[in-house]
Design a protein around this motif. Structure first.
Motif, PDB file in Angstrom:
ATOM      1  N   ALA A  56     -12.415 -46.166   1.690  1.00 23.74           N
ATOM      2  CA  ALA A  56     -12.992 -46.260   3.325  1.00 23.74           C
ATOM      3  C   ALA A  56     -13.715 -44.977   3.549  1.00 23.74           C
ATOM      4  N   ASN A  57     -15.334 -44.937   4.439  1.00 22.48           N
ATOM      5  CA  ASN A  57     -16.135 -43.557   4.423  1.00 22.48           C
ATOM      6  C   ASN A  57     -16.704 -43.614   3.120  1.00 22.48           C
ATOM      7  N   ALA A  58     -16.616 -44.785   2.194  1.00 20.01           N
ATOM      8  CA  ALA A  58     -17.387 -43.856   1.057  1.00 20.01           C
ATOM      9  C   ALA A  58     -18.785 -44.040   0.704  1.00 20.01           C
ATOM     10  N   LEU A  59     -19.608 -44.006   1.846  1.00 17.36           N
ATOM     11  CA  LEU A  59     -21.575 -43.835   1.505  1.00 17.36           C
ATOM     12  C   LEU A  59     -22.208 -43.400   2.496  1.00 17.36           C
ATOM     13  N   PRO A  60     -22.710 -42.424   2.580  1.00 14.48           N
ATOM     14  CA  PRO A  60     -23.547 -41.712   3.874  1.00 14.48           C
ATOM     15  C   PRO A  60     -24.097 -43.203   4.564  1.00 14.48           C
ATOM     16  N   GLU A  61     -24.113 -42.278   5.701  1.00 13.98           N
ATOM     17  CA  GLU A  61     -24.690 -43.605   6.524  1.00 13.98           C
ATOM     18  C   GLU A  61     -26.005 -43.568   6.913  1.00 13.98           C
ATOM     19  N   ARG A  62     -27.270 -43.173   6.343  1.00 16.69           N
ATOM     20  CA  ARG A  62     -28.344 -43.706   6.002  1.00 16.69           C
ATOM     21  C   ARG A  62     -27.900 -45.685   4.981  1.00 16.69           C
ATOM     22  N   ASP A  63     -27.031 -44.710   3.727  1.00 14.47           N
ATOM     23  CA  ASP A  63     -27.315 -46.003   2.876  1.00 14.47           C
ATOM     24  C   ASP A  63     -26.230 -46.520   3.007  1.00 14.47           C
ATOM     25  N   GLY A  64     -25.388 -47.214   4.144  1.00 10.59           N
ATOM     26  CA  GLY A  64     -24.633 -48.010   4.504  1.00 10.59           C
ATOM     27  C   GLY A  64     -25.743 -48.596   5.810  1.00 10.59           C
ATOM     28  N   ALA A  80     -28.706 -49.183   5.238  1.00  9.04           N
ATOM     29  CA  ALA A  80     -29.724 -49.678   4.188  1.00  9.04           C
ATOM     30  C   ALA A  80     -29.401 -50.942   3.757  1.00  9.04           C
ATOM     31  N   LEU A  81     -27.438 -50.484   3.405  1.00  7.98           N
ATOM     32  CA  LEU A  81     -27.222 -51.720   2.884  1.00  7.98           C
ATOM     33  C   LEU A  81     -26.894 -53.216   3.671  1.00  7.98           C
ATOM     34  N   SER A  82     -26.467 -53.356   4.669  1.00 18.18           N
ATOM     35  CA  SER A  82     -26.108 -54.122   6.112  1.00 18.18           C
ATOM     36  C   SER A  82     -27.859 -53.905   6.757  1.00 18.18           C
ATOM     37  N   ALA A  83     -28.719 -53.779   6.245  1.00 17.53           N
ATOM     38  CA  ALA A  83     -29.348 -54.466   7.395  1.00 17.53           C
ATOM     39  C   ALA A  83     -30.670 -55.292   5.816  1.00 17.53           C
ATOM     40  N   ALA A  84     -30.095 -54.994   4.232  1.00 19.02           N
ATOM     41  CA  ALA A  84     -30.573 -56.414   3.703  1.00 19.02           C
ATOM     42  C   ALA A  84     -29.134 -57.827   3.471  1.00 19.02           C
ATOM     43  N   MET A  85     -28.607 -56.953   4.066  1.00 17.97           N
ATOM     44  CA  MET A  85     -27.717 -58.524   3.747  1.00 17.97           C
ATOM     45  C   MET A  85     -28.060 -59.078   5.436  1.00 17.97           C
ATOM     46  N   HIS A  86     -27.681 -58.581   6.114  1.00 20.38           N
ATOM     47  CA  HIS A  86     -27.846 -59.276   7.139  1.00 20.38           C
ATOM     48  C   HIS A  86     -29.923 -60.146   7.054  1.00 20.38           C
ATOM     49  N   ALA A  87     -30.597 -59.743   6.673  1.00 21.84           N
ATOM     50  CA  ALA A  87     -32.355 -60.416   6.345  1.00 21.84           C
ATOM     51  C   ALA A  87     -31.889 -61.517   5.409  1.00 21.84           C
ATOM     52  N   LEU A  88     -30.868 -61.370   4.436  1.00 16.82           N
ATOM     53  CA  LEU A  88     -30.146 -62.978   3.567  1.00 16.82           C
ATOM     54  C   LEU A  88     -28.686 -63.337   4.191  1.00 16.82           C
ATOM     55  N   ASP A  89     -28.401 -63.310   4.189  1.00 18.17           N
ATOM     56  CA  ASP A  89     -27.500 -63.955   5.721  1.00 18.17           C
ATOM     57  C   ASP A  89     -26.191 -63.456   4.337  1.00 18.17           C
ATOM     58  N   ILE A  90     -26.151 -62.683   4.085  1.00 21.95           N
ATOM     59  CA  ILE A  90     -24.771 -62.342   3.113  1.00 21.95           C
ATOM     60  C   ILE A  90     -23.736 -61.324   4.181  1.00 21.95           C
TER      61      ILE A  90
END
Length: 285
Positions: free
Chosen positions: A205-213, A215-225
């Motif tokens: 838990a909480n292993a990523l800086p908020e900015r990185d998290g 960015a990853l979340s937005a990328a997943m949403h764009a790719l249906d992952i």
């Protein structure tokens, strides 16, 4: 029961159509090999005949015993339904064939695992990928709704892609390859994280800086992952899960140089097929 000769011809025609479709896209010969035709005929009998006249010639002793009194798929599937057979992989000793049955929109995806025994190909195992009716009930209800919030539209799109054919999954990867590789680079650069889902939750838990998290979340949403997953003892074996229900999942795998690939049909992975160097589409169940 239909004529074995007619069934064999039908099996060859079916696999030829499947091979022609793929080969046409790749610019290769559309004619399946004689061995592919021979194995596809065995698989087609298994899915077309309600009774197997000579189980010993089609099934290994291990699988024959495992099936016991269980009827073959041909005794269960509706007569005249869609049956599409395709070779996934084959070497001198093992082969994997895919059989799609049922409507194209709500198909069952069967995987038949064959081995060469005393010079003859025989079926040694069978697994099926099939999403439960509840998946389609929810998906259907979401498909007719308009102006869905982004978070719900994302769920709908993942459910739709999870219920898609292998051809559609491969096409999705090809269409979004650059973005998927970028997502993988982002996630895999954080060596201590074994899991990340579209909400931003990490393992640990909480292993990523908020900015990185974000960015990853937005990328997943764009790719249906929906999630990126790996184990601490296999950090270069990463699964990018689209979705599914419980253990029945679908997505893409990325294998680094030190990753030992799963043995298809013997582990949770029932199907995987290469879509790019070190990348595979997969199904579990």
């Amino acid at each position: 029961m239909r004529s074995p000769r007619r069934e064999a011809k039908l099996a060859i025609a079916i696999v030829a159509m499947a091979c022609a479709s793929e080969a046409g896209a790749q610019g290769k010969s559309a004619t399946p090999s004689a061995e592919t035709q021979s194995i596809s005929a065995i698989v087609h009998h298994f899915f077309a005949d309600s009774v197997l006249p000579d189980r010993g010639s089609m099934l290994t002793p291990r699988f024959d015993k495992l099936m016991d009194t269980t009827p073959p798929p041909g005794a269960i599937l509706p007569r005249g339904g869609r049956v599409v057979i395709r070779e996934i992989s084959r070497d001198s000793a093992n082969a994997v064939f895919e059989t799609e049955t049922g409507p194209a929109t709500r198909f069952a995806d069967w995987y038949t695992y064959l081995v060469r025994e005393a010079g003859r190909w025989k079926i040694d195992n069978l697994r099926v990928f099939e999403l439960p009716p509840a998946h389609y009930l929810i998906l259907d209800s979401l498909e007719v709704k308009k102006n869905l919030p982004d978070s719900i539209a994302f769920v709908r799109d993942r459910m739709r892609l999870s219920a898609s054919s292998n051809a559609a999954l491969k096409a999705h990867f090809a269409a979004h390859k650059a973005a998927i590789l970028k997502l993988a680079s982002m996630f895999e650069s954080h060596a201590a994280i074994t899991g990340f889902d579209e909400s931003g939750a990490t393992i640990p838990a909480n292993a990523l800086p908020e900015r990185d998290g974000k960015a990853l979340s937005a990328a997943m949403h764009a790719l249906d992952i929906g999630a990126a997953l790996r184990k601490l003892d296999a950090p270069q074996c990463v699964r990018y899960k689209i979705g599914g229900v419980d253990e029945t999942t679908v997505g893409y795998m990325h294998f680094g140089a030190s990753c030992t690939k799963p043995v298809v049909g013997r582990e949770d992975v029932m199907y995987m097929e290469r879509v790019a160097p070190d990348w595979y589409v997969y199904r579990t169940g």
